[in-house]
Motif scaffolding. Sequence first.
Motif, mmCIF file in Angstrom:
data_model
loop_
_atom_site.group_PDB
_atom_site.id
_atom_site.type_symbol
_atom_site.label_atom_id
_atom_site.label_comp_id
_atom_site.label_asym_id
_atom_site.label_seq_id
_atom_site.Cartn_x
_atom_site.Cartn_y
_atom_site.Cartn_z
ATOM 1 N N GLN A 159 0.824 -1.174 0.106
ATOM 2 C CA GLN A 159 0.030 -0.014 0.120
ATOM 3 C C GLN A 159 1.036 1.378 -0.043
ATOM 4 N N GLY A 160 1.825 1.143 -0.761
ATOM 5 C CA GLY A 160 2.679 2.267 -1.176
ATOM 6 C C GLY A 160 2.193 3.395 -2.182
ATOM 7 N N ALA A 161 2.348 4.620 -1.907
ATOM 8 C CA ALA A 161 2.132 5.649 -2.872
ATOM 9 C C ALA A 161 3.492 6.426 -3.093
ATOM 10 N N ASP A 162 3.778 6.421 -4.408
ATOM 11 C CA ASP A 162 5.007 7.234 -4.988
ATOM 12 C C ASP A 162 4.882 8.519 -4.790
ATOM 13 N N ALA A 163 6.206 9.138 -4.217
ATOM 14 C CA ALA A 163 6.323 10.442 -4.160
ATOM 15 C C ALA A 163 5.591 11.190 -2.961
ATOM 16 N N THR A 164 4.777 10.317 -2.085
ATOM 17 C CA THR A 164 3.825 11.122 -1.086
ATOM 18 C C THR A 164 4.878 11.307 0.105
ATOM 19 N N LYS A 165 4.471 12.199 1.018
ATOM 20 C CA LYS A 165 4.928 12.649 2.161
ATOM 21 C C LYS A 165 4.150 12.048 3.326
ATOM 22 N N SER A 166 4.447 12.241 4.492
ATOM 23 C CA SER A 166 3.843 11.377 5.473
ATOM 24 C C SER A 166 2.427 12.232 5.936
ATOM 25 N N ASN A 167 2.189 13.447 5.664
ATOM 26 C CA ASN A 167 0.775 14.087 5.871
ATOM 27 C C ASN A 167 -0.202 13.326 4.863
ATOM 28 N N ARG A 168 0.552 13.339 3.487
ATOM 29 C CA ARG A 168 -0.723 12.206 2.544
ATOM 30 C C ARG A 168 -0.837 10.847 3.161
ATOM 31 N N GLY A 169 0.219 10.299 3.912
ATOM 32 C CA GLY A 169 0.028 8.940 4.345
ATOM 33 C C GLY A 169 -1.004 8.949 5.538
ATOM 34 N N ALA A 170 -1.192 10.308 6.141
ATOM 35 C CA ALA A 170 -2.180 10.218 7.181
ATOM 36 C C ALA A 170 -3.677 10.246 6.780
ATOM 37 N N GLU A 171 -3.625 10.978 5.570
ATOM 38 C CA GLU A 171 -4.881 11.265 4.884
ATOM 39 C C GLU A 171 -5.504 9.912 4.187
ATOM 40 N N ARG A 172 -4.687 9.067 3.636
ATOM 41 C CA ARG A 172 -5.017 7.887 2.827
ATOM 42 C C ARG A 172 -4.863 6.537 3.709
ATOM 43 N N ILE A 173 -4.363 6.725 5.021
ATOM 44 C CA ILE A 173 -4.452 5.402 5.638
ATOM 45 C C ILE A 173 -5.668 4.599 6.102
ATOM 46 N N ASP A 174 -6.975 5.402 6.176
ATOM 47 C CA ASP A 174 -7.990 4.707 6.407
ATOM 48 C C ASP A 174 -8.507 3.870 5.227
ATOM 49 N N ASP A 175 -8.302 4.573 4.042
ATOM 50 C CA ASP A 175 -8.966 3.706 2.775
ATOM 51 C C ASP A 175 -7.930 2.610 2.631
ATOM 52 N N SER A 176 -6.567 2.627 2.839
ATOM 53 C CA SER A 176 -5.786 1.526 2.895
ATOM 54 C C SER A 176 -6.123 0.230 3.697
ATOM 55 N N LEU A 177 -6.398 0.882 5.049
ATOM 56 C CA LEU A 177 -6.811 -0.625 6.041
ATOM 57 C C LEU A 177 -8.054 -1.097 5.636
ATOM 58 N N ALA A 178 -8.952 -0.346 5.169
ATOM 59 C CA ALA A 178 -10.130 -0.986 4.699
ATOM 60 C C ALA A 178 -10.190 -1.790 3.595
ATOM 61 N N ARG A 179 -9.096 -1.332 2.558
ATOM 62 C CA ARG A 179 -8.891 -2.050 1.454
ATOM 63 C C ARG A 179 -7.785 -3.602 1.764
ATOM 64 N N ALA A 180 -7.141 -3.419 2.655
ATOM 65 C CA ALA A 180 -6.122 -4.343 2.679
ATOM 66 C C ALA A 180 -6.540 -5.330 4.016
ATOM 67 N N ARG A 181 -7.393 -4.787 4.993
ATOM 68 C CA ARG A 181 -7.541 -5.563 6.296
ATOM 69 C C ARG A 181 -6.484 -6.423 6.835
ATOM 70 N N PRO A 182 -5.202 -5.553 6.935
ATOM 71 C CA PRO A 182 -4.118 -6.343 7.497
ATOM 72 C C PRO A 182 -4.009 -6.602 8.851
ATOM 73 N N ALA A 183 -3.588 -7.717 9.242
ATOM 74 C CA ALA A 183 -3.280 -7.875 10.980
ATOM 75 C C ALA A 183 -2.333 -7.007 11.300
ATOM 76 N N TYR A 184 -1.074 -6.635 10.450
ATOM 77 C CA TYR A 184 -0.131 -5.794 10.899
ATOM 78 C C TYR A 184 0.012 -4.687 9.870
ATOM 79 N N THR A 185 0.366 -3.312 10.318
ATOM 80 C CA THR A 185 0.447 -2.292 9.230
ATOM 81 C C THR A 185 2.084 -1.963 9.493
ATOM 82 N N LEU A 186 2.723 -1.988 8.669
ATOM 83 C CA LEU A 186 4.295 -1.542 8.441
ATOM 84 C C LEU A 186 4.441 -0.282 8.138
ATOM 85 N N ILE A 187 4.943 0.781 8.997
ATOM 86 C CA ILE A 187 4.699 2.165 8.533
ATOM 87 C C ILE A 187 6.161 2.723 8.338
ATOM 88 N N LEU A 188 6.430 3.296 7.205
ATOM 89 C CA LEU A 188 7.589 3.531 6.625
ATOM 90 C C LEU A 188 7.535 4.846 5.767
#
Length: 381
Positions: free
Chosen positions: A187-216
Motif C-alpha cells: 500500500q505504497g504511494a509514490d512521491a507521497t509525504k507523511s501527511n498524505r499518508g495520514a490522509e489515505r491510511i483509512d482507505d488502505s486499512l479498509a482495502r487490505a484489512r491487514p493484521a499488521y501495518t508496517l509504517i515507513l
Amino acid sequence: MDSHRPVVLSSPLVSRPSLPLLLVLVSALAACGGGGGASGPTPVQPTFSVAGAVFYDENGNGVLDPAEGARVPDVVVEIGARNGRSSKVQGEFTVDGVPAGAQQVALRRGSLPPYYAAPPSIPVAVPQSQPLLVPLTLPIGRNRPNVYMGFGDSITIGQGSSDNNGYRSWLEERLRSHFGRGVVVDQGADATKSNRGAERIDDSLARARPAYTLILYGTNDWNVQECKLKPPCFTIDSLRDIVLSARGSQSLPVLSTIIPGDPTSFEQPARNEWVAAQNERIRAMAGQEGVPLADPYALFVKDPNFAHLYVDHVHPNDGGYQLIAQAFFTAIATPVETTGTSVAGGPALPALFVAPGSARVPRTSGAVAAPRASGDAGRVP
C-alpha cells in the motif's frame, strides 16, 4: 510487570514418558547401642517428557483448526520447575523431566513476541494422553490473519530493487521461515509525504484489512521547505495519526525509522543530519505510543561504507532493502517488555492493545493535509 513472570495457560495436554520407570531400592542399616533397624525400599518418582506445540489461534476458539498453519517460535513453556522452547516453523517444544501427576502449564511472558496474548490457565495431567497444543491470539478483530501491509512511499513500493518488490519479498521469506505463514501486501504511494499518508491510511486499512501495518514514511518530507527549516513540521503528528488509525482499526502497527540517504549525494550532509534528528523524534513517539519500532536507519549507518546500498540518492538496492526487511522482522518477532492491565479477564497486555470488539480509537493528530497525488491506488493481490 516482571517479564519473567509466567503466564499460566490452559488447554488439553499430552505427555509421553521420557524415562523408563525406575525403582531404586536403597537399604540403610543403622546400628545404635544394643539395637538396629533397616528401612524399606524407597521409590524414586518417575519423570516424563511433555511434548506439544505453540500455535497462532486465528479465530480464538482454543482449538488448532486444519487451516491454522502459523506457529509461534521461541516461546518458553514452563511446567513445574522445567521448561522448553518452541521451534521455528513448527512451534514444537518438549519439556523434559516433568514429574507425574497434576501440573500447571505456563508461558514465560518475556518470551512472547509483541501483541501476542496467552490463554488463561490449564492444568495438565502427566503422563500425556495426547499432544499439548498451546493457543496464542492476536487482537486483530476481523482483519486478515498473517497479512502484513507495507504502508509508505516509493521505498515501500520497492523502487530500485531488482524485482520491484523492495523489502516485501525478503520480509515474507523471513516470516514464513519463522512463523510458517506471512504475506506482505503493498500500500505504497509514490512521491507521497507523511501527511498524505495520514490522509489515505483509512482507505488502505479498509482495502487490505491487514493484521499488521508496517509504517515507513517521512523520506519525502525533506523536500518541504517548512520541514527543512522548522522540523519536525508535520512528520511526527502525521506518523502518530497513522499509528492511531491502524490501532483503531485493530491492525497492529509497527513504526519504522527513516532510512538515511546516500552519504555521497549532493544533499549531504544536511539531509542525513535532518534524518537523524527526525529519527530521534520517531523513536520517542514510538515509546509514547507503545509501538514496536523497526530501525533500519541503525542497520544502514552501522556499515562504515553504506553508500553501496543505493541505486540513487534515496532509493536502496537489494542489499538496502534486505536491511529494511531485517528491521521489520526483528520488530515483529522479538519479545518486548509488556505492561498494562488485563483485557476481558485475560493476561496483562501492552498499553497499545485494543481488545477485539472495542470502539475505534479516535484520530487526534494534527496532521497537515496535502494535495492528492497520483499513484495512490492500493496494491492488494
